[in-house]
Design a protein around this motif. Structure first.
Motif, mmCIF file in Angstrom:
data_model
loop_
_atom_site.group_PDB
_atom_site.id
_atom_site.type_symbol
_atom_site.label_atom_id
_atom_site.label_comp_id
_atom_site.label_asym_id
_atom_site.label_seq_id
_atom_site.Cartn_x
_atom_site.Cartn_y
_atom_site.Cartn_z
ATOM 1 N N ALA A 67 0.821 -1.206 0.000
ATOM 2 C CA ALA A 67 0.000 0.000 0.000
ATOM 3 C C ALA A 67 0.856 1.258 0.000
ATOM 4 O O ALA A 67 0.428 2.306 -0.492
ATOM 5 N N SER A 68 2.066 1.184 0.548
ATOM 6 C CA SER A 68 2.917 2.375 0.605
ATOM 7 C C SER A 68 3.359 2.825 -0.775
ATOM 8 O O SER A 68 3.688 4.002 -0.967
ATOM 9 N N ILE A 69 3.369 1.916 -1.743
ATOM 10 C CA ILE A 69 3.751 2.289 -3.108
ATOM 11 C C ILE A 69 2.787 3.315 -3.674
ATOM 12 O O ILE A 69 3.177 4.205 -4.435
ATOM 13 N N ILE A 70 1.511 3.219 -3.280
ATOM 14 C CA ILE A 70 0.511 4.156 -3.772
ATOM 15 C C ILE A 70 0.835 5.581 -3.329
ATOM 16 O O ILE A 70 0.606 6.549 -4.052
ATOM 17 N N PHE A 71 1.409 5.709 -2.130
ATOM 18 C CA PHE A 71 1.709 7.030 -1.597
ATOM 19 C C PHE A 71 2.999 7.612 -2.176
ATOM 20 O O PHE A 71 3.093 8.819 -2.377
ATOM 21 N N THR A 103 5.144 6.388 -5.015
ATOM 22 C CA THR A 103 5.423 6.372 -6.451
ATOM 23 C C THR A 103 4.222 6.854 -7.253
ATOM 24 O O THR A 103 3.078 6.842 -6.771
ATOM 25 N N LEU A 104 4.479 7.260 -8.485
ATOM 26 C CA LEU A 104 3.412 7.686 -9.386
ATOM 27 C C LEU A 104 2.650 6.486 -9.908
ATOM 28 O O LEU A 104 3.234 5.451 -10.237
ATOM 29 N N GLN A 105 1.345 6.637 -10.011
ATOM 30 C CA GLN A 105 0.468 5.550 -10.432
ATOM 31 C C GLN A 105 0.035 5.722 -11.887
ATOM 32 O O GLN A 105 0.257 6.743 -12.510
ATOM 33 N N TYR A 106 -0.607 4.660 -12.403
ATOM 34 C CA TYR A 106 -1.217 4.653 -13.731
ATOM 35 C C TYR A 106 -0.183 4.851 -14.844
ATOM 36 O O TYR A 106 -0.285 5.750 -15.679
ATOM 37 N N ASN A 107 0.826 4.015 -14.849
ATOM 38 C CA ASN A 107 1.826 4.085 -15.914
ATOM 39 C C ASN A 107 1.474 3.115 -17.030
ATOM 40 O O ASN A 107 0.911 2.044 -16.812
ATOM 41 N N LYS A 144 -6.111 7.312 -7.488
ATOM 42 C CA LYS A 144 -4.989 6.994 -6.602
ATOM 43 C C LYS A 144 -3.990 8.137 -6.488
ATOM 44 O O LYS A 144 -3.156 8.138 -5.574
ATOM 45 N N ASP A 145 -4.079 9.093 -7.386
ATOM 46 C CA ASP A 145 -3.182 10.240 -7.298
ATOM 47 C C ASP A 145 -3.420 11.049 -6.029
ATOM 48 O O ASP A 145 -2.526 11.769 -5.574
ATOM 49 N N LEU A 146 -4.621 10.938 -5.434
ATOM 50 C CA LEU A 146 -4.899 11.652 -4.194
ATOM 51 C C LEU A 146 -3.982 11.176 -3.068
ATOM 52 O O LEU A 146 -3.535 11.981 -2.239
ATOM 53 N N ALA A 147 -3.696 9.874 -3.036
ATOM 54 C CA ALA A 147 -2.777 9.353 -2.020
ATOM 55 C C ALA A 147 -1.368 9.889 -2.227
ATOM 56 O O ALA A 147 -0.673 10.251 -1.265
ATOM 57 N N PHE A 191 4.876 14.259 -12.325
ATOM 58 C CA PHE A 191 5.442 14.545 -11.009
ATOM 59 C C PHE A 191 5.414 16.039 -10.718
ATOM 60 O O PHE A 191 5.229 16.459 -9.567
ATOM 61 N N PHE A 192 5.575 16.858 -11.750
ATOM 62 C CA PHE A 192 5.497 18.309 -11.574
ATOM 63 C C PHE A 192 4.112 18.716 -11.087
ATOM 64 O O PHE A 192 3.979 19.503 -10.139
ATOM 65 N N TYR A 193 3.066 18.172 -11.698
ATOM 66 C CA TYR A 193 1.706 18.519 -11.289
ATOM 67 C C TYR A 193 1.380 17.963 -9.908
ATOM 68 O O TYR A 193 0.689 18.628 -9.111
ATOM 69 N N ILE A 194 1.853 16.769 -9.601
ATOM 70 C CA ILE A 194 1.637 16.210 -8.266
ATOM 71 C C ILE A 194 2.294 17.101 -7.215
ATOM 72 O O ILE A 194 1.708 17.390 -6.154
#
Length: 343
Positions: A15-19, A21-25, A47-50, A136-139
């Motif tokens: 679950a920590s990967i969601i927080f 790393t970037l998702q939906y690749n 998942k980007d919210l996490a 990553f810039f937008y996140i």
């Protein structure tokens, strides 16, 4: 930092990967025209919210480090008042963020050939697939402006300043999230870099002003670039949304493909940008008028001429009995003084 470590230990490694790393690749196969290696691109999702939440905590830690080891040490040396202390901290934090974002955003613009080919702003829309550095810039941008909400409490912001700060933060989140969700990330990146550069110049000029109140050149340059920045923002927005996307072949609303190129969305985007730019210009004009009034009020006493001296004795009496160089009813020209003189 302890809170972050505790949070990471409490949740599972999966679950920590969601927080972190970037998702939906998505991995695109290599083509002969583009590259010899496969490319990994990203799209957005819930998942980007996490991920935004995790980097919001990172932004809070970085904010505290800059405050503790840089700004507080300067404040102790300069002995600012409470008002200047608050404004100095605000400008110090924002100038560091704007400078970092400008350098990062410019690097993306150069690496992805945005400057050499401006048509990439609207060509091949929807831009639902992003490179790693673009996403990553937008996140990071969303995380930073979300972290500004708890910072209102941590920095003990005055109650009268909270509404202004909420409007300020809300406008950033609205436009950044809008560009991210509507797949207008190319246009959003260009406008953010342009806006951040102008804002960086303002806050760095304010920092120099606090150290030396005679420094005014930075504000003059900022005033010119502020107006030019608003004009360039409107020109690029109209060129991209009003002309580029309006002439695109695919103009059907498709949520699955991320295509929002319809007339209603284009009007809403242009309206929000124009209203925001008009609001910023209105605030800018009021700010300049207020500075002009304060400057004219400060210079008014120095402009007044000194009273001319006609006779030594009468002028001294007039100065002693008068107010700001004017003769009162009990001054040298009063009947009582004449009578005493004749006697």
């Amino acid at each position: 930092m302890v809170f972050l470590l505790g949070l990471m230990f409490e949740i599972t490694a999966k679950a920590s990967i969601i927080f972190v790393t970037l998702q939906y690749n998505v991995t695109l196969p290599a083509t002969e025209e583009q590259a010899t290696e496969s490319a990994s691109l990203y799209y957005y999702g819930i998942k980007d919210l996490a991920t935004v939440f995790f980097y919001m905590l990172v932004a809070i830690i970085i904010h505290a480090i800059i405050q503790e080891y840089v700004l507080d040490k300067i404040n102790r040396r300069m002995h600012f008042s409470k008002t200047k202390h608050s404004k100095f901290n605000e400008s110090g934090q924002l100038s560091a963020f704007y400078l970092f974002s400008c350098i990062w955003g410019t690097f993306i613009l150069i690496s992805e050939n945005y400057i050499s080919d401006p048509t990439i702003l609207w060509r091949a829309y929807p831009h639902n697939l992003m490179t790693f550095q673009m996403k990553f810039f937008y996140i990071a941008q969303l995380a930073y402006w979300f972290h500004a909400f708890p910072e209102l409490y941590f920095q003990k912001t005055k109650k009268e300043d909270i509404p202004r700060q909420l409007v300020y933060i809300g406008l950033y989140l609205f436009h950044i999230a809008g560009a991210y969700l509507l797949n207008l990330n190319h246009l959003g990146l260009v406008l953010l870099v342009l806006h951040y550069f102008v804002e960086f110049l303002f806050h760095i000029s304010r920092l120099f002003y606090f150290s030396d109140e005679k420094y005014q050149k930075g504000f003059s340059l900022w005033a010119v670039l502020f107006v030019l920045g608003r004009l360039l923002t409107l020109i690029l927005s109209v060129l991209t949304v009003g002309f580029g996307l309006a002439r695109a072949e695919n103009q059907k609303l498709d949520f699955s493909a991320g295509n929002f190129n319809v007339l209603a969305v284009r009007i809403a985007v242009l309206a929000s940008i124009c209203i925001t730019q008009a609001f910023m210009m209105w605030k800018f004009i009021n700010f300049q008028l207020r500075r002009w009034r304060e400057h004219s009020t400060f210079q008014a006493p120095a402009v007044k001429k000194k009273p001319t001296v006609t006779k030594g004795r009468s002028s001294r009496k007039g100065t002693e009995n008068g107010v700001n160089g004017t003769v009162t009813s009990n001054g040298a020209d009063s009947p009582r003084n004449r009578k005493e003189k004749s006697s």
